[in-house]
Write a protein that holds these residues in place. Structure first.
Motif, PDB file in Angstrom:
ATOM      1  N   ALA A 111     -12.731  34.825  20.868  1.00 26.05           N
ATOM      2  CA  ALA A 111     -12.283  36.163  20.487  1.00 26.05           C
ATOM      3  C   ALA A 111     -10.771  36.312  20.589  1.00 26.05           C
ATOM      4  CB  ALA A 111     -12.991  37.207  21.345  1.00 26.05           C
ATOM      5  N   TYR A 112     -10.203  35.830  21.691  1.00 21.52           N
ATOM      6  CA  TYR A 112      -8.751  35.873  21.863  1.00 21.52           C
ATOM      7  C   TYR A 112      -8.305  34.585  22.524  1.00 21.52           C
ATOM      8  CZ  TYR A 112      -8.816  40.652  20.349  1.00 21.52           C
ATOM      9  OH  TYR A 112      -8.990  41.770  19.580  1.00 21.52           O
ATOM     10  N   PHE A 113      -7.197  34.060  22.017  1.00 21.87           N
ATOM     11  CA  PHE A 113      -6.659  32.794  22.493  1.00 21.87           C
ATOM     12  C   PHE A 113      -5.162  32.838  22.255  1.00 21.87           C
ATOM     13  CE2 PHE A 113      -5.186  28.480  21.966  1.00 21.87           C
ATOM     14  CZ  PHE A 113      -5.926  27.723  22.858  1.00 21.87           C
ATOM     15  N   GLY A 114      -4.392  32.929  23.314  1.00 17.01           N
ATOM     16  CA  GLY A 114      -2.951  32.993  23.102  1.00 17.01           C
ATOM     17  C   GLY A 114      -2.176  32.793  24.376  1.00 17.01           C
ATOM     18  N   LEU A 115      -0.919  32.448  24.193  1.00 19.30           N
ATOM     19  CA  LEU A 115       0.007  32.189  25.281  1.00 19.30           C
ATOM     20  C   LEU A 115       1.225  33.099  25.147  1.00 19.30           C
ATOM     21  CD1 LEU A 115      -0.114  28.320  24.964  1.00 19.30           C
ATOM     22  CD2 LEU A 115      -0.908  29.592  26.981  1.00 19.30           C
ATOM     23  N   THR A 116       1.875  33.363  26.270  1.00 25.78           N
ATOM     24  CA  THR A 116       3.144  34.074  26.215  1.00 25.78           C
ATOM     25  C   THR A 116       4.190  33.170  25.577  1.00 25.78           C
ATOM     26  OG1 THR A 116       3.782  33.307  28.408  1.00 25.78           O
ATOM     27  CG2 THR A 116       2.601  35.405  28.291  1.00 25.78           C
ATOM     28  N   ALA A 124       0.662  23.599  26.290  1.00 24.41           N
ATOM     29  CA  ALA A 124      -0.269  24.487  26.991  1.00 24.41           C
ATOM     30  C   ALA A 124      -1.415  24.928  26.089  1.00 24.41           C
ATOM     31  CB  ALA A 124       0.463  25.712  27.546  1.00 24.41           C
ATOM     32  N   GLY A 125      -1.157  25.050  24.784  1.00 25.76           N
ATOM     33  CA  GLY A 125      -2.222  25.438  23.864  1.00 25.76           C
ATOM     34  C   GLY A 125      -3.316  24.390  23.805  1.00 25.76           C
ATOM     35  N   ARG A 126      -2.931  23.137  23.727  1.00 25.93           N
ATOM     36  CA  ARG A 126      -3.930  22.069  23.702  1.00 25.93           C
ATOM     37  C   ARG A 126      -4.688  22.020  25.032  1.00 25.93           C
ATOM     38  NH1 ARG A 126      -2.492  15.963  21.939  1.00 25.93           N
ATOM     39  NH2 ARG A 126      -1.806  17.139  20.105  1.00 25.93           N
ATOM     40  N   TRP A 127      -3.968  22.192  26.138  1.00 29.81           N
ATOM     41  CA  TRP A 127      -4.581  22.232  27.469  1.00 29.81           C
ATOM     42  C   TRP A 127      -5.647  23.339  27.522  1.00 29.81           C
ATOM     43  CZ3 TRP A 127      -5.202  25.793  31.329  1.00 29.81           C
ATOM     44  CH2 TRP A 127      -5.467  25.327  32.617  1.00 29.81           C
ATOM     45  N   MET A 128      -5.274  24.516  27.039  1.00 35.82           N
ATOM     46  CA  MET A 128      -6.184  25.655  27.074  1.00 35.82           C
ATOM     47  C   MET A 128      -7.354  25.453  26.112  1.00 35.82           C
ATOM     48  SD  MET A 128      -5.298  29.738  26.971  1.00 35.82           S
ATOM     49  CE  MET A 128      -4.641  29.848  25.341  1.00 35.82           C
ATOM     50  N   MET A 129      -7.101  24.884  24.927  1.00 37.87           N
ATOM     51  CA  MET A 129      -8.183  24.680  23.969  1.00 37.87           C
ATOM     52  C   MET A 129      -9.190  23.664  24.489  1.00 37.87           C
ATOM     53  SD  MET A 129      -9.717  25.528  21.229  1.00 37.87           S
ATOM     54  CE  MET A 129      -8.585  26.446  20.178  1.00 37.87           C
ATOM     55  N   ASN A 130      -8.738  22.601  25.124  1.00 38.25           N
ATOM     56  CA  ASN A 130      -9.681  21.648  25.709  1.00 38.25           C
ATOM     57  C   ASN A 130     -10.648  22.355  26.648  1.00 38.25           C
ATOM     58  OD1 ASN A 130      -8.842  19.302  24.401  1.00 38.25           O
ATOM     59  ND2 ASN A 130      -7.425  18.707  26.027  1.00 38.25           N
ATOM     60  N   ARG A 131     -10.146  23.259  27.435  1.00 40.32           N
ATOM     61  CA  ARG A 131     -11.000  23.983  28.378  1.00 40.32           C
ATOM     62  C   ARG A 131     -11.880  25.006  27.659  1.00 40.32           C
ATOM     63  NH1 ARG A 131      -7.321  21.338  30.062  1.00 40.32           N
ATOM     64  NH2 ARG A 131      -7.224  20.456  32.170  1.00 40.32           N
ATOM     65  N   ALA A 132     -11.336  25.664  26.650  1.00 43.58           N
ATOM     66  CA  ALA A 132     -12.135  26.628  25.884  1.00 43.58           C
ATOM     67  C   ALA A 132     -13.331  25.951  25.238  1.00 43.58           C
ATOM     68  CB  ALA A 132     -11.265  27.304  24.824  1.00 43.58           C
ATOM     69  N   ILE A 133     -13.103  24.790  24.624  1.00 42.25           N
ATOM     70  CA  ILE A 133     -14.194  24.067  23.972  1.00 42.25           C
ATOM     71  C   ILE A 133     -15.241  23.647  24.992  1.00 42.25           C
ATOM     72  CG2 ILE A 133     -14.775  21.931  22.741  1.00 42.25           C
ATOM     73  CD1 ILE A 133     -12.029  22.228  21.301  1.00 42.25           C
ATOM     74  N   GLY A 134     -14.799  23.109  26.115  1.00 37.43           N
ATOM     75  CA  GLY A 134     -15.745  22.692  27.156  1.00 37.43           C
ATOM     76  C   GLY A 134     -16.554  23.846  27.702  1.00 37.43           C
ATOM     77  N   LEU A 135     -15.891  24.969  27.975  1.00 39.93           N
ATOM     78  CA  LEU A 135     -16.585  26.136  28.528  1.00 39.93           C
ATOM     79  C   LEU A 135     -17.577  26.722  27.527  1.00 39.93           C
ATOM     80  CD1 LEU A 135     -13.503  27.797  30.229  1.00 39.93           C
ATOM     81  CD2 LEU A 135     -15.552  26.994  31.435  1.00 39.93           C
ATOM     82  N   ALA A 136     -17.192  26.782  26.263  1.00 42.78           N
ATOM     83  CA  ALA A 136     -18.077  27.363  25.247  1.00 42.78           C
ATOM     84  C   ALA A 136     -19.333  26.519  25.078  1.00 42.78           C
ATOM     85  CB  ALA A 136     -17.337  27.500  23.926  1.00 42.78           C
TER      86      ALA A 136
END
Length: 197
Positions: A111-116, A124-136
């Protein structure tokens, strides 16, 4: 359906092309930098904290969706057990927002995915996406989907595709400019011309 050709946009509005993307099988983790980041799930987010981070991350890209909700409507969404809100933190500061919406399981919406702005461009985006994919995908989903638009970061669409999402639909969105309705400050998103009423 719009006919071919140019279409006028009313003064006081923005227009963007929205691209919908999906992932129908879990994409592999991409190599990532060793960053001093943490990801913390906030199970019952304080609405003021949430909106503060939402604006901090999204104002440069005219994010407004959550800003149009009443406080009660916002709480209904962000306190829903099927809506997982995460803060990305660095040195005790919030530098990113990740929101996974499982309310239509076995689908999950990113729904929302973003960094300051301070966190962009360092991996950091790739770091966060790796975790988003795993969690989903850990929730037994069969489809992970997201949408982005031409008002978003110019690298967003290519980033989602590199992460394993595949485009499947496109729309045109015309909405009242959130700067003119005081949802966002007038100096937000200077790259988007503000054409008044």
């Amino acid at each position: 359906m719009l006919e071919d050709g140019l279409h006028g946009v009313p003064a006081g509005h923005t227009a963007s092309v929205v691209t919908h993307l999906e992932m129908q099988a879990q994409a592999p983790q991409r190599p990532e930098a060793d960053l001093p980041l943490t990801l913390e799930r906030i199970t019952t987010p304080d609405p003021d904290w949430y909106l503060g981070l939402f604006r901090k991350v999204g104002a440069p890209w005219l994010w407004f969706g959550r800003l149009t909700l009443t406080r009660d409507a916002l709480l209904t969404v962000i306190h829903d057990a099927q809506v997982h809100v995460y803060a990305v933190r660095e040195a005790g500061q919030d530098v990113g927002l990740l929101e996974l919406d499982f309310r239509h399981h076995p689908d999950c919406e990113l729904a929302y995915f973003g960094l300051t702005e301070s966190a962009v461009g360092r991996g950091a985006g790739r770091w966060m996406m790796n975790r988003a994919i795993g969690l989903a995908w850990a929730q037994g989903i069969t489809r992970f989907h997201v949408h982005t638009c031409t008002l978003d970061h110019p690298a967003a669409l290519a980033f989602y595709q590199r992460s394993g999402f595949v485009p499947y639909a496109r729309e045109i969105e015309i909405v009242e400019d959130p700067r003119l309705s005081a949802l966002l400050p007038m100096d937000a998103a200077p790259h988007v011309p503000l054409i008044g009423r």
